[in-house]
Write a protein that holds these residues in place. Structure first.
Motif, PDB file in Angstrom:
ATOM      1  N   LYS A 189       0.863  -1.204   0.000  1.00  0.00           N
ATOM      2  CA  LYS A 189       0.000   0.000   0.000  1.00  0.00           C
ATOM      3  C   LYS A 189       0.891   1.243   0.000  1.00  0.00           C
ATOM      4  O   LYS A 189       0.654   2.199  -0.731  1.00  0.00           O
ATOM      5  CB  LYS A 189      -0.909   0.020   1.238  1.00  0.00           C
ATOM      6  CG  LYS A 189      -1.911  -1.118   1.282  1.00  0.00           C
ATOM      7  CD  LYS A 189      -3.105  -0.897   0.342  1.00  0.00           C
ATOM      8  CE  LYS A 189      -3.978  -2.114   0.235  1.00  0.00           C
ATOM      9  NZ  LYS A 189      -3.821  -2.955  -0.940  1.00  0.00           N
ATOM     10  N   ARG A 190       1.908   1.212   0.855  1.00  0.00           N
ATOM     11  CA  ARG A 190       2.807   2.369   0.958  1.00  0.00           C
ATOM     12  C   ARG A 190       3.505   2.661  -0.371  1.00  0.00           C
ATOM     13  O   ARG A 190       3.736   3.815  -0.726  1.00  0.00           O
ATOM     14  CB  ARG A 190       3.837   2.080   2.069  1.00  0.00           C
ATOM     15  CG  ARG A 190       4.923   3.098   2.238  1.00  0.00           C
ATOM     16  CD  ARG A 190       5.565   3.007   3.619  1.00  0.00           C
ATOM     17  NE  ARG A 190       6.097   1.711   3.980  1.00  0.00           N
ATOM     18  CZ  ARG A 190       7.265   1.213   3.556  1.00  0.00           C
ATOM     19  NH1 ARG A 190       8.013   1.914   2.733  1.00  0.00           N
ATOM     20  NH2 ARG A 190       7.682   0.031   3.951  1.00  0.00           N
ATOM     21  N   GLY A 209       2.381   1.901  -3.409  1.00  0.00           N
ATOM     22  CA  GLY A 209       1.481   2.136  -4.539  1.00  0.00           C
ATOM     23  C   GLY A 209       1.086   0.893  -5.318  1.00  0.00           C
ATOM     24  O   GLY A 209       0.578   1.001  -6.434  1.00  0.00           O
ATOM     25  N   TYR A 210       1.323  -0.288  -4.772  1.00  0.00           N
ATOM     26  CA  TYR A 210       0.799  -1.506  -5.413  1.00  0.00           C
ATOM     27  C   TYR A 210      -0.630  -1.693  -4.906  1.00  0.00           C
ATOM     28  O   TYR A 210      -0.902  -2.586  -4.090  1.00  0.00           O
ATOM     29  CB  TYR A 210       1.630  -2.729  -5.011  1.00  0.00           C
ATOM     30  CG  TYR A 210       3.017  -2.809  -5.587  1.00  0.00           C
ATOM     31  CD1 TYR A 210       3.212  -3.066  -6.939  1.00  0.00           C
ATOM     32  CD2 TYR A 210       4.137  -2.660  -4.772  1.00  0.00           C
ATOM     33  CE1 TYR A 210       4.499  -3.165  -7.472  1.00  0.00           C
ATOM     34  CE2 TYR A 210       5.423  -2.762  -5.296  1.00  0.00           C
ATOM     35  CZ  TYR A 210       5.593  -3.014  -6.644  1.00  0.00           C
ATOM     36  OH  TYR A 210       6.860  -3.119  -7.159  1.00  0.00           O
ATOM     37  N   ASP A 211      -1.538  -0.839  -5.411  1.00  0.00           N
ATOM     38  CA  ASP A 211      -2.880  -0.808  -4.818  1.00  0.00           C
ATOM     39  C   ASP A 211      -3.670  -2.085  -5.031  1.00  0.00           C
ATOM     40  O   ASP A 211      -4.581  -2.403  -4.274  1.00  0.00           O
ATOM     41  CB  ASP A 211      -3.664   0.392  -5.378  1.00  0.00           C
ATOM     42  CG  ASP A 211      -2.975   1.688  -4.984  1.00  0.00           C
ATOM     43  OD1 ASP A 211      -2.356   1.710  -3.897  1.00  0.00           O
ATOM     44  OD2 ASP A 211      -3.024   2.647  -5.768  1.00  0.00           O
ATOM     45  N   GLN A 212      -3.339  -2.808  -6.123  1.00  0.00           N
ATOM     46  CA  GLN A 212      -4.129  -4.006  -6.454  1.00  0.00           C
ATOM     47  C   GLN A 212      -3.776  -5.191  -5.556  1.00  0.00           C
ATOM     48  O   GLN A 212      -4.449  -6.209  -5.578  1.00  0.00           O
ATOM     49  CB  GLN A 212      -3.959  -4.368  -7.946  1.00  0.00           C
ATOM     50  CG  GLN A 212      -2.716  -5.176  -8.328  1.00  0.00           C
ATOM     51  CD  GLN A 212      -1.440  -4.351  -8.475  1.00  0.00           C
ATOM     52  OE1 GLN A 212      -1.256  -3.336  -7.804  1.00  0.00           O
ATOM     53  NE2 GLN A 212      -0.539  -4.791  -9.336  1.00  0.00           N
ATOM     54  N   VAL A 213      -2.706  -5.059  -4.747  1.00  0.00           N
ATOM     55  CA  VAL A 213      -2.205  -6.224  -4.010  1.00  0.00           C
ATOM     56  C   VAL A 213      -2.824  -6.312  -2.620  1.00  0.00           C
ATOM     57  O   VAL A 213      -2.755  -5.362  -1.841  1.00  0.00           O
ATOM     58  CB  VAL A 213      -0.667  -6.149  -3.884  1.00  0.00           C
ATOM     59  CG1 VAL A 213      -0.128  -7.308  -3.055  1.00  0.00           C
ATOM     60  CG2 VAL A 213      -0.027  -6.154  -5.261  1.00  0.00           C
ATOM     61  N   ASP A 214      -3.461  -7.422  -2.326  1.00  0.00           N
ATOM     62  CA  ASP A 214      -3.909  -7.665  -0.949  1.00  0.00           C
ATOM     63  C   ASP A 214      -3.488  -9.087  -0.545  1.00  0.00           C
ATOM     64  O   ASP A 214      -2.916  -9.826  -1.345  1.00  0.00           O
ATOM     65  CB  ASP A 214      -5.426  -7.455  -0.794  1.00  0.00           C
ATOM     66  CG  ASP A 214      -6.231  -8.367  -1.702  1.00  0.00           C
ATOM     67  OD1 ASP A 214      -5.666  -9.382  -2.184  1.00  0.00           O
ATOM     68  OD2 ASP A 214      -7.409  -8.084  -1.947  1.00  0.00           O
ATOM     69  N   LEU A 263       3.194  -7.043 -10.734  1.00  0.00           N
ATOM     70  CA  LEU A 263       3.254  -7.530  -9.347  1.00  0.00           C
ATOM     71  C   LEU A 263       4.559  -7.101  -8.678  1.00  0.00           C
ATOM     72  O   LEU A 263       5.564  -6.873  -9.349  1.00  0.00           O
ATOM     73  CB  LEU A 263       3.144  -9.057  -9.325  1.00  0.00           C
ATOM     74  CG  LEU A 263       1.773  -9.618  -9.700  1.00  0.00           C
ATOM     75  CD1 LEU A 263       1.828 -11.135  -9.751  1.00  0.00           C
ATOM     76  CD2 LEU A 263       0.699  -9.161  -8.728  1.00  0.00           C
ATOM     77  N   PRO A 264       4.553  -6.991  -7.350  1.00  0.00           N
ATOM     78  CA  PRO A 264       5.773  -6.546  -6.667  1.00  0.00           C
ATOM     79  C   PRO A 264       6.941  -7.516  -6.843  1.00  0.00           C
ATOM     80  O   PRO A 264       6.748  -8.702  -7.099  1.00  0.00           O
ATOM     81  CB  PRO A 264       5.360  -6.475  -5.190  1.00  0.00           C
ATOM     82  CG  PRO A 264       4.000  -7.006  -5.091  1.00  0.00           C
ATOM     83  CD  PRO A 264       3.440  -7.223  -6.440  1.00  0.00           C
ATOM     84  N   LEU A 265       8.144  -6.963  -6.673  1.00  0.00           N
ATOM     85  CA  LEU A 265       9.346  -7.767  -6.899  1.00  0.00           C
ATOM     86  C   LEU A 265       9.552  -8.821  -5.816  1.00  0.00           C
ATOM     87  O   LEU A 265      10.175  -9.845  -6.061  1.00  0.00           O
ATOM     88  CB  LEU A 265      10.567  -6.853  -6.986  1.00  0.00           C
ATOM     89  CG  LEU A 265      10.554  -5.946  -8.219  1.00  0.00           C
ATOM     90  CD1 LEU A 265      11.672  -4.919  -8.145  1.00  0.00           C
ATOM     91  CD2 LEU A 265      10.673  -6.756  -9.494  1.00  0.00           C
ATOM     92  N   PHE A 266       9.039  -8.592  -4.610  1.00  0.00           N
ATOM     93  CA  PHE A 266       9.218  -9.621  -3.581  1.00  0.00           C
ATOM     94  C   PHE A 266       8.497 -10.893  -4.001  1.00  0.00           C
ATOM     95  O   PHE A 266       8.927 -12.008  -3.697  1.00  0.00           O
ATOM     96  CB  PHE A 266       8.750  -9.150  -2.186  1.00  0.00           C
ATOM     97  CG  PHE A 266       7.261  -9.142  -1.988  1.00  0.00           C
ATOM     98  CD1 PHE A 266       6.581 -10.299  -1.673  1.00  0.00           C
ATOM     99  CD2 PHE A 266       6.541  -7.970  -2.106  1.00  0.00           C
ATOM    100  CE1 PHE A 266       5.203 -10.299  -1.498  1.00  0.00           C
ATOM    101  CE2 PHE A 266       5.167  -7.949  -1.927  1.00  0.00           C
ATOM    102  CZ  PHE A 266       4.494  -9.121  -1.628  1.00  0.00           C
ATOM    103  N   ASP A 286      11.571  -3.766  -3.921  1.00  0.00           N
ATOM    104  CA  ASP A 286      10.390  -2.935  -4.183  1.00  0.00           C
ATOM    105  C   ASP A 286      10.586  -1.527  -3.628  1.00  0.00           C
ATOM    106  O   ASP A 286      10.207  -0.541  -4.265  1.00  0.00           O
ATOM    107  CB  ASP A 286       9.142  -3.583  -3.558  1.00  0.00           C
ATOM    108  CG  ASP A 286       8.661  -4.760  -4.387  1.00  0.00           C
ATOM    109  OD1 ASP A 286       8.541  -4.608  -5.608  1.00  0.00           O
ATOM    110  OD2 ASP A 286       8.443  -5.840  -3.809  1.00  0.00           O
ATOM    111  N   GLU A 287      11.178  -1.432  -2.442  1.00  0.00           N
ATOM    112  CA  GLU A 287      11.397  -0.108  -1.849  1.00  0.00           C
ATOM    113  C   GLU A 287      12.399   0.687  -2.684  1.00  0.00           C
ATOM    114  O   GLU A 287      12.276   1.891  -2.837  1.00  0.00           O
ATOM    115  CB  GLU A 287      11.875  -0.247  -0.398  1.00  0.00           C
ATOM    116  CG  GLU A 287      10.756  -0.829   0.459  1.00  0.00           C
ATOM    117  CD  GLU A 287      11.023  -0.808   1.944  1.00  0.00           C
ATOM    118  OE1 GLU A 287      12.205  -0.773   2.326  1.00  0.00           O
ATOM    119  OE2 GLU A 287      10.037  -0.849   2.713  1.00  0.00           O
ATOM    120  N   MET A 288      13.375  -0.016  -3.240  1.00  0.00           N
ATOM    121  CA  MET A 288      14.366   0.647  -4.076  1.00  0.00           C
ATOM    122  C   MET A 288      13.716   1.144  -5.371  1.00  0.00           C
ATOM    123  O   MET A 288      13.979   2.244  -5.835  1.00  0.00           O
ATOM    124  CB  MET A 288      15.480  -0.352  -4.400  1.00  0.00           C
ATOM    125  CG  MET A 288      16.713   0.236  -4.985  1.00  0.00           C
ATOM    126  SD  MET A 288      18.018  -1.017  -5.015  1.00  0.00           S
ATOM    127  CE  MET A 288      17.702  -1.784  -6.581  1.00  0.00           C
TER     128      MET A 288
END
Ligand SMILES: Cc1cc2nc3c(=O)[nH]c(=O)nc-3n(C[C@H](O)[C@H](O)[C@H](O)COP(=O)(O)OP(=O)(O)OC[C@H]3O[C@@H](n4cnc5c(N)ncnc54)[C@H](O)[C@@H]3O)c2cc1C
Length: 594
Positions: A26-27, A29-34, A104-107, A371-373
């Motif tokens: 959420k922080r 901006g991957y809004d679609q991810v839950d 999708l996020p890198l993690f 992802d933070e990077m």
């Protein structure tokens, strides 16, 4: 047939209880991810590779790839498995939306590597290379190239390679001889021979996109004069793919110790048409972007193969009875007790298990930092950059060294059966053995850590890493049940600070001192990072216990934390002694006596 069950419960624990990835998403901006999406995707991907990739893993080892009439024929079952992978859209899922992906996020992409590698490492490297080439294309290629290449490479319809190594240069890439000659239309003709090229040719895809390091005619000497080129196997003449090969040819497939399903090719470029990626003479930096990603994926190889080796050794040991419990017979109705009664068997199995659980936590943490990077800003991005710089060589070297150890221990647990092909575990050991060698040997990773990464930004990277650890130690000093984990962690962190100062001070005057201690320092570093992650995991479990919400899983995790601190972490004391012993016993050894 080997057994495998993806460690989904462990991933849920790491994602949602330890790292709270949904909040991170959420922080960023991957809004679609839950939570539901992450869990379903992890489960379905694991099921996919188990159903589609795993069945051909043994045939990959047994039959390998074959070179016939200059073309590489994949091992039985690989073509069908890859076809299903492309059709399923799984690879694209981690790519950008504009290239057909889900962004999708890198993690998640990092975590996808583990079951993929466990099920079929030979296919997983094709996927990792293709996604690595996709990343380079979208970042550094011209818009024209992006428009043509990004989508087929992201889906796996076209595959990728990285072409660095040449017969006379592996680690020392400044020596490369492959030449790039500029053409009037802005393209280049590439000529030279590359060796050891993973998936350098195969029949899985319609086209192969090579990322090739070469030198322009006016190039400065050494690694500062290297440029990066995109060279496809088949050119696209605007009307679909040409049926004439673009000057590439395979003159051999290496015979190897393991990973037989993956063709390791001698690949020749003979006036092959290619395009410069980014500026001239900046190829090493660009290739390093891909290599750094591949180094993390290589770290996951230690985990993926260590995990499946452990699972098979466990399954076997549950059925095996030999000898008796030293404190009296356990199974009075049987002629012998199950081998799990023996402390030494437990030591081996638990060491392998805890190695895997620890590196899984490290891989997940690094995935989140990626992802933070990528998506964070300000301090968050700066911090993640610093941590990734330090943790990349550690993940590559530490995780692959202990991955080999886990596979070796798993063989030992099984005795003679472990050594025999029928039970499958010896393949995992042979396959994982490449991981400490490629993507820059582990010795080079250790030198990169100690010689470059810890001193970068005047030591700021290391401070970025250690401050939160010291804060964590302080916060948990009085927390019930934490002393068992917090105290050794504190000793390790203090030791890391002292060792770093020692190596910097002595190493400034004598580089042999620094280089002789590098590998042990890297292992100490890895053990310390794992001590931190085990303490964090233990804290989550203790909190669940006090809240009355703990489960058997939390109890088992706490038991694993105790195994880490009793069985693995104490190695740090020996590593300190070895680092302090310096270099003289190595460098003064008479050459004639070798
Ligand atoms: C199965 C397989 C697949 C591969 N796939 C690819 C691929 O797809 N693309 C590609 O480009 N390459 C690939 N490689 C090559 C691989 O990356 C190299 O083998 C690796 O980087 C080591 O290089 P080398 O083999 O030439 O060893 P060398 O560089 O000759 O090193 C030999 C030993 O000396 C040590 N050493 C060398 N220099 C130093 C130094 N300065 N300080 C301290 N120690 C040093 C090394 O750590 C190593 O232990 C592959 C190799 C294999 C075996």
């Amino acid at each position: 047939m080997t057994v495998y069950k993806a460690p989904l419960e462990d991933y849920k624990f790491l994602f949602h209880e330890v790292f709270n990835v949904v909040d991170v998403c959420k922080r960023l901006g991957y809004d679609q991810v839950d939570q539901e999406l992450i869990d379903i995707m992890t489960e379905e991907w694991s099921q996919f590779v188990t159903d589609v990739w795993k069945p051909s893993n043994i045939d990959g080892d047994k039959f390998g790839s074959q070179l016939k009439d200059g073309a590489v024929i994949s091992a039985p079952g690989f073509k069908e498995a890859w076809k299903q992978t492309v059709e399923s859209g799984w690879l694209q899922a981690v790519c950008k939306e504009e290239h057909g992906g889900m962004g999708l996020p890198l993690f998640f992409r990092n975590a996808m590597d583990e079951p993929a590698i466990s099920c079929n490492m030979a296919i997983s490297v094709v996927a990792a290379l293709s996604l690595g080439v996709y990343d380079l294309i979208i970042k550094h290629a011209s818009q024209e190239i992006i428009d043509r290449y990004a989508i087929p490479v992201s889906s796996g319809e076209w595959c990728g390679t990285m072409c660095l190594t040449e017969p006379h240069c592996g680690t020392d890439l400044g020596l490369i001889k492959t030449k790039a000659t500029p053409q009037d239309d802005g393209s280049f003709l590439i000529t030279g021979t590359k060796i050891f090229i993973t998936a350098g040719d195969h029949d899985l895809s319609d086209n192969i996109v090579h990322m090739v390091l070469a030198k322009l005619p006016d190039a400065p000497e050494g690694s500062r004069g290297i440029s990066l080129f995109l060279v496809p196997k088949f050119l696209d003449d605007g009307d679909g793919l040409s049926n004439k090969i673009n000057g590439t040819s395979v003159s051999g497939i290496e015979e190897k110790m393991g990973l037989h399903g993956s063709p390791t090719c001698v690949l020749n470029f003979d006036s092959s048409k290619g395009w410069l990626m980014g500026e001239a003479h900046t190829g090493m930096a660009k290739m390093f972007e891909m290599m750094n990603r591949e180094r993390l994926a290589t770290g996951m190889m230690g985990l993926g193969l260590g995990e499946i080796a452990y699972q098979n050794a466990l399954a076997w040991s549950l059925e095996r009875s030999q000898g008796r419990d030293l404190r009296g017979m356990k199974d009075l109705d049987a002629p012998a007790d199950n081998i799990l009664v023996h402390p030494d068997v437990r030591r081996m199995l638990l060491k392998a298990k805890v190695n895997c659980e620890g590196t899984r936590a490290l891989g997940t943490w690094i995935g989140i930092l990626l992802d933070e990077m990528n998506k964070g800003d300000g301090e968050c991005k700066e911090n993640a950059n610093a941590l990734i710089a330090l943790l990349t060589p550690v993940m590559k070297a530490y995780s692959t060294d202990i991955g080999c150890q886990s596979a070796s221990l798993s063989i030992q647990v099984m005795g003679g059966a472990g050594y025999c092909t029928e039970y499958g575990v010896e393949q995992f050991y042979r396959d994982v053995r490449i991981a400490p060698i490629w993507e820059g040997t582990n010795g080079i990773q250790a030198l990169d850590l100690v010689g470059r990464k810890v001193t970068q930004n005047f030591g700021k990277n290391l401070r970025h890493l250690l401050w939160p650890l010291l804060e964590f130690i302080e916060e948990n000093r009085e927390v019930d049940g934490m002393v068992e984990f917090n105290k050794p962690l504190h000793q390790s962190v203090k030791g890391l600070q002292q060792l770093t100062l020692l190596l910097m001070a002595e190493g400034a005057g004598n580089p042999h001192f620094l280089a002789a201690g590098a590998t042990d320092y890297c292992t100490y570093f890895g053990n310390t990072m794992l001590a931190y992650l085990w303490a964090r995991m233990a804290k989550v479990c203790l909190a669940a216990k006090s809240a009355g919400t703990s489960t058997d899983f939390h109890d088992a995790k706490l038991a694993s934390a105790s195994v880490f601190f009793a069985e693995i972490h104490p190695d740090n004391a020996g590593l300190v002694a070895k680092i302090m012993a310096g270099h003289k016993h190595l460098m003064a050894y008479p050459e004639a006596a070798f």
